[in-house]
Enzyme design. Sequence first.
Site, PDB file in Angstrom:
ATOM      1  N   ASN A  11      63.760 -67.018  61.566  1.00  0.00           N
ATOM      2  CA  ASN A  11      63.874 -66.022  60.493  1.00  0.00           C
ATOM      3  C   ASN A  11      65.276 -66.164  59.903  1.00  0.00           C
ATOM      4  OD1 ASN A  11      64.063 -63.760  58.895  1.00  0.00           O
ATOM      5  ND2 ASN A  11      63.948 -62.277  60.573  1.00  0.00           N
ATOM      6  N   LYS A  13      66.519 -64.778  57.340  1.00  0.00           N
ATOM      7  CA  LYS A  13      67.001 -63.531  56.703  1.00  0.00           C
ATOM      8  C   LYS A  13      67.646 -63.830  55.353  1.00  0.00           C
ATOM      9  CE  LYS A  13      67.387 -61.517  61.250  1.00  0.00           C
ATOM     10  NZ  LYS A  13      67.939 -60.501  62.115  1.00  0.00           N
ATOM     11  N   HIS A  97      59.007 -56.583  60.516  1.00  0.00           N
ATOM     12  CA  HIS A  97      60.283 -56.809  61.223  1.00  0.00           C
ATOM     13  C   HIS A  97      61.026 -55.476  61.335  1.00  0.00           C
ATOM     14  CE1 HIS A  97      64.352 -58.228  62.032  1.00  0.00           C
ATOM     15  NE2 HIS A  97      63.793 -59.318  62.487  1.00  0.00           N
ATOM     16  N   GLU A  99      63.982 -54.702  60.875  1.00  0.00           N
ATOM     17  CA  GLU A  99      64.878 -54.400  59.743  1.00  0.00           C
ATOM     18  C   GLU A  99      64.089 -53.804  58.583  1.00  0.00           C
ATOM     19  OE1 GLU A  99      66.756 -58.264  59.521  1.00  0.00           O
ATOM     20  OE2 GLU A  99      67.751 -57.854  61.432  1.00  0.00           O
ATOM     21  N   GLU A 169      59.884 -57.746  69.717  1.00  0.00           N
ATOM     22  CA  GLU A 169      61.312 -57.783  69.433  1.00  0.00           C
ATOM     23  C   GLU A 169      61.928 -56.422  69.749  1.00  0.00           C
ATOM     24  OE1 GLU A 169      62.358 -61.149  66.567  1.00  0.00           O
ATOM     25  OE2 GLU A 169      61.959 -59.394  65.349  1.00  0.00           O
ATOM     26  N   GLY A 175      70.088 -59.381  67.043  1.00  0.00           N
ATOM     27  CA  GLY A 175      71.400 -59.603  66.434  1.00  0.00           C
ATOM     28  C   GLY A 175      72.545 -58.969  67.205  1.00  0.00           C
ATOM     29  N   SER A 214      68.090 -62.178  70.179  1.00  0.00           N
ATOM     30  CA  SER A 214      69.218 -62.931  70.728  1.00  0.00           C
ATOM     31  C   SER A 214      68.781 -64.107  71.610  1.00  0.00           C
ATOM     32  CB  SER A 214      70.186 -61.996  71.459  1.00  0.00           C
ATOM     33  OG  SER A 214      70.703 -61.020  70.552  1.00  0.00           O
ATOM     34  N   GLY A 236      69.664 -65.288  64.390  1.00  0.00           N
ATOM     35  CA  GLY A 236      70.971 -65.940  64.255  1.00  0.00           C
ATOM     36  C   GLY A 236      70.969 -67.421  64.609  1.00  0.00           C
TER      37      GLY A 236
END
Length: 254
Positions: A11, A13, A97, A99, A169, A175, A214, A236
Site C-alpha cells: 500500500n 498510500k 483501510h 485510515e 490490521e 505505521g 509494521s 512503509g
Amino acid sequence: MASRRKFVAGNWKMHGSLADASALATAVSQGVSGLDNIDVVVCPVNVHISAVASVTQSTSVKLGAQNAHPAESGAFTGETSMAMLGELGCQYAIVGHSERRQLFGETDKAVAEKVEAALQQGITPILCIGETLDEREAGHLEKVIHAQLGEVLARVGIDALSKVVVAYEPVWAIGTGKTASPQQAQEVHAMIRARLACDNADIAASVQILYGGSVKPDNAADLFSQADIDGGLIGGAALDADSFTAICQAASAL
Ligand code: PEP
C-alpha cells in the site's frame, strides 16, 4: 488443511512523484521476478495507476487501488469508481483501510458497500479489518472483528468471500513500528477464520488472510509462518523496493 498461496500487497498510500512510482514499480517487478508461488500486488495512488500499469503489465506484479466509490458512476465530485479502476488494469482494491475508517469516516456499512461494488466489477477487494488499542484493551477485540466481518457477510454472503482477500490490521500496529507478535496475530487470524467457518467451513479454509502492521523484512517470516497468516499488507516497507522484495522472498520461501 487447505493450501493457500501466500500473498503480499504494498500500500503505497499518498507518497512520491509519478517518476518515483514508475521507478518503484520497475524495481519491485525486477526484485520479485521468478517468485511464481506467491501473489504480489502494488497499490499506487489513482493518478499513478496508468504509469505503474505500463511497467507491471508484462510482469507477474498485479495492480490494486487504495480505495474507490461504491457507485458505478454519478455526481460524486472527486471520486473514482471500481469500474474506472478496473479499466486502468486494477485487479484488486483495498477496502476499509483504517485510515479511511478513521480519517474519512467510513463505516462498516460503507465498507460493505464497497466490497459489493468491487465484486460486481470483477475486482478482488482486500478487506481491511482491525481493532484500535482502546478496543483491544477494553476486551472488545472479538466484538469489533465480528461486527466488521458481519456487515460484509450480511451484504454479500459467505459464497462471495471466496473472491475476497481479508487483511487483519490492528490499528495500533499501522505505521507505528509496533508489530503484533506472531502469536497475537495468529490468534486473531484464527478468530477470523472461525467466524467465516460458522457460515461455510470450506470457504473459510480457502480465504487468504493477510496481516498488516509494521511488517518488515526481519519479522515477515515469523509472521507469515503462522498457520492462518497467508501473507501481508505492507505500508512503509513497501516504499523501499529492497525491503518489499525481501518480504516477498520471505513469503515465497515458506
Ligand atoms: C498499512 O498502512 O496498511 C500498513 C500496514 O502500514 P505499515 O506497514 O507502515 O504499518
